[in-house]
Design an enzyme around this catalytic site. Sequence first.
Site, PDB file in Angstrom:
ATOM      1  N   CYS A  78       0.839  -1.200   0.000  1.00 37.54           N
ATOM      2  CA  CYS A  78       0.000   0.000   0.000  1.00 37.54           C
ATOM      3  C   CYS A  78       0.875   1.251   0.000  1.00 37.54           C
ATOM      4  O   CYS A  78       1.775   1.385   0.839  1.00 37.54           O
ATOM      5  CB  CYS A  78      -0.900   0.000   1.238  1.00 37.54           C
ATOM      6  N   CYS A  86      -0.783   6.978   6.356  1.00 40.03           N
ATOM      7  CA  CYS A  86      -1.772   6.236   7.141  1.00 40.03           C
ATOM      8  C   CYS A  86      -1.107   5.443   8.257  1.00 40.03           C
ATOM      9  O   CYS A  86      -0.071   4.802   8.042  1.00 40.03           O
ATOM     10  CB  CYS A  86      -2.552   5.304   6.214  1.00 40.03           C
ATOM     11  N   CYS A  89      -1.744   0.398   9.365  1.00 36.72           N
ATOM     12  CA  CYS A  89      -0.918  -0.808   9.255  1.00 36.72           C
ATOM     13  C   CYS A  89       0.474  -0.522   9.798  1.00 36.72           C
ATOM     14  O   CYS A  89       1.089   0.477   9.437  1.00 36.72           O
ATOM     15  CB  CYS A  89      -0.821  -1.264   7.798  1.00 36.72           C
ATOM     16  N   GLN A 242     -16.148  -9.939  15.259  1.00 36.32           N
ATOM     17  CA  GLN A 242     -14.758 -10.052  14.819  1.00 36.32           C
ATOM     18  C   GLN A 242     -14.618  -9.582  13.373  1.00 36.32           C
ATOM     19  O   GLN A 242     -15.456  -9.891  12.520  1.00 36.32           O
ATOM     20  CB  GLN A 242     -14.273 -11.493  14.946  1.00 36.32           C
ATOM     21  N   ASP A 340     -13.286 -13.337  28.123  1.00 30.54           N
ATOM     22  CA  ASP A 340     -12.953 -12.593  26.901  1.00 30.54           C
ATOM     23  C   ASP A 340     -13.077 -11.095  27.176  1.00 30.54           C
ATOM     24  O   ASP A 340     -13.985 -10.427  26.660  1.00 30.54           O
ATOM     25  CB  ASP A 340     -13.897 -13.030  25.772  1.00 30.54           C
ATOM     26  N   CYS A 367      -6.987  -9.794  23.450  1.00 24.62           N
ATOM     27  CA  CYS A 367      -6.585  -9.011  22.283  1.00 24.62           C
ATOM     28  C   CYS A 367      -5.394  -8.111  22.586  1.00 24.62           C
ATOM     29  O   CYS A 367      -4.938  -7.386  21.702  1.00 24.62           O
ATOM     30  CB  CYS A 367      -7.759  -8.186  21.759  1.00 24.62           C
TER      31      CYS A 367
END
Length: 411
Positions: A78, A86, A89, A242, A340, A367
């Site tokens: 990208c 950006c 990522c 998700q 969770d 997470c």
Amino acid sequence: MTEPGRGLEEAERVELTVGAVAPGGHCVARVDGQVVFVRHALPGERVVAEVTEVHKGFVRADAVTVLTAAPERVEPPCPYAKPGRCGGCDLQHVTPAAQLEWKAAVVREQLTRLGGLTGDELDRLGVRVEALPGGPLGWRSRVRYAVDAAGRAGLLKHRSHEVVPIDRCLIAHPVIQELPVLSPSGARWPDADAVDTVASTGGDVTVSTVAEGVATPVDGPAEVREVAAGREWTLPASAFWQVHPAAADTLVGAVLAALQPRPGESAWDLYGGAGLFAAAVADRVGPGGRVTLVESAAQGVAAARENLRDLRQVEVVAARVETALARRRITGPVDVVVLDPPRSGAGARVVRELAAAGPRAVAYVACDPAAFARDVRTFTGLGWRLATVRGFDLFPMTQHVELVGLLLPPD
């Protein structure tokens, strides 16, 4: 080079050798004893880094020129995944295989530093991160685009509220990539703070505007269908689910493999959301068993009650987990627990309450490796042990990783 004894300053460029990976998509380097967290770099590289933030005790920087590249370096697919652009990522400059090892290294470091595990314990666990099917691009089924002052949709710079207008997000689901949402298509969103897009596993596609925290569908259904754990789920487009199409089934499989629920057992599903894990565990414990789901978000509670209404062995409790445990809204005996929690983790209070309830096993879905490691330390301080941990690359090209750990009580 900087002058000895002088700290680095914002926008200053410095040549340095990059060290080990660190949480947050950075690598650690040092310049005259000063810690530098460097993005867009790889361990062992020699780079020119530009300082982006100065803090007491450390600075942040971007690698803007690579002088000696690591063998794991690739050109980001990208054009927006570069310094100053950006921030969505973190790892597009890293080969997919090396991304998995990067994340595993972060998990090991956090379990050592925050979790208090020894090298022998880590070796026994064999921490690794598993890839999901579908590859590193085109996986994100839910994308929130920020909107700038001109009404253009885009994504945010790293650690900034500045919107970068883009023409395409390559990690977005292919259906989302083709939606006429971004500014090159001429789209403008003058009354929105953000634009939400959803491409569900059930085939629904929805675009919603977000203003003052309220999402309003402007194209597509207000409720979407998801398919997971052998069931079809219906929930608001704005509800949590998700974002990787294979994530729900992957996590369900890992939780069931860890807990091995038995017919007739009692289970708790804490921070249960729409009931994904509760449904899977209910199938295993059968009509003679019992599953208690605890969730505080109104959308999650409503979705769980609607989607699990055929499972009479499931009770949905609308409450904060801490409150439900402290006020005995849920009571034992309990055999197995799915834990969770949000990114901040369960916390010592919840862990202590769980340990006191006496389940034979807890499957912890995490997470955030740091929060997971802190909670593991609380468990081990109570005599429990981390028997297994599996990492899953639910978020390719980013620094994020999902974990499923099995915690067992003292023998």
